[in-house]
Each structure stands twice: as C-alpha cells, then as structure tokens.
Design a protein around this motif. Structure first.
Motif: not given
Length: 159
Positions: A28-34
């Motif tokens: 689920i790309p979005g550079i948030f969960l990272m």
C-alpha cells in the motif's frame, strides 16, 4: 491473544510489527506506513535492551512508539518535501512554455492584439502587435492556451 504474542515473542514483538508495517508500505504505497515501521523498529531495539527493566511495561512502549511515530513522520515529511525532483523534460506537461523561442507564420492576422498561428498539430491563439497574415513571429511567453508573440526582425546576412 495479545498477552500470548507479548510473552512468546517478547522484545521481538516490535520488530515483527515494524517489519510488517514496512512490508505493508510496499503493498500500500503512500510513504506513510514506513515511518510507523521505523518507529516500531526503534522501540524494538529499545525493548531488546530494556526488556527486563520493571518500568518497561507495554503502556510505556506504546507511548514511546506513538511519540516516535509522530516524530519520524514529521522528519520524513520534511525530507521528502525537501527533495527537488530534477527532470530531463522539465516542460513535459507545459506545452505552451515549451514553445517559447520558436518561430511561426501567422495563419490569421493579428487584429486588435489577437491572431492565430499553427504549430505542429495545434492552432494557437496569439497576442501581439497587429500584423498581416504570413508574418513571421517569435513566441516570447505563454499564458494557458494563449501565446504572446513579437515580430521576427528579418536581418539579412552579410554579403
């Protein structure tokens, strides 16, 4: 159930959560969960060192995780916003701006400041000084779908 996970995995629980969040970032790309994953791994590293301490209870771990998640998300946002994406085609989606400097022949006269030229596969509305059909013009600016032009001065080559 959560007690079982904490007792079975011990200090590695946060590592599992962190790696799971990093794996979800790929799905689920979005550079948030990272950033949450990084915070969980940091708490996991602290857990490896402090697991036997009496004050290292799950509530303390969750509070530290929440604080680190917010801090890492803010730092990540600043890092990502600070990146200047340099493109080999900076005018790719700015077609009018990419025409600046080109010359064309008027297809319709410029009367009262407005006329038309044909470039490539498009007819463009132009603004500029009044000129007759067939005059050569150079594009000097672009505003939306209107181009600003000026007459090309015909300088003869030296003999």
């Amino acid at each position: 159930m959560f007690d079982w996970i904490g007792t079975q995995l011990g200090p590695w629980t946060w590592w599992v959560v962190g790696l799971l969040l990093l794996a979800l970032e790929v799905v689920i790309p979005g550079i948030f969960l990272m950033w949450f994953g990084i915070a969980a791994i940091i708490v996991g590293s602290l857990s490896l060192m402090l697991w036997t301490e009496s004050y290292w209870i799950w509530q303390m771990q969750v509070i530290i995780f929440a604080v680190l998640a917010v801090i890492s998300a803010l730092i990540g946002r600043r890092v990502i916003a600070g990146q200047d994406d340099v493109s080999d085609e900076p005018l790719l989606n700015q077609r009018g701006a990419s025409l600046i400097g080109r010359t064309a022949t008027l297809k319709a006269p410029i009367n009262e400041g407005r006329g038309r030229i044909h470039l490539d596969d498009t007819t463009w509305v132009v603004n500029g000084p009044d000129l007759p059909v067939g005059s050569r013009v150079r594009i000097v600016a672009s505003t939306g779908s209107t181009l600003k032009v000026e007459p090309v001065s015909e300088i003869s080559a030296p003999a």
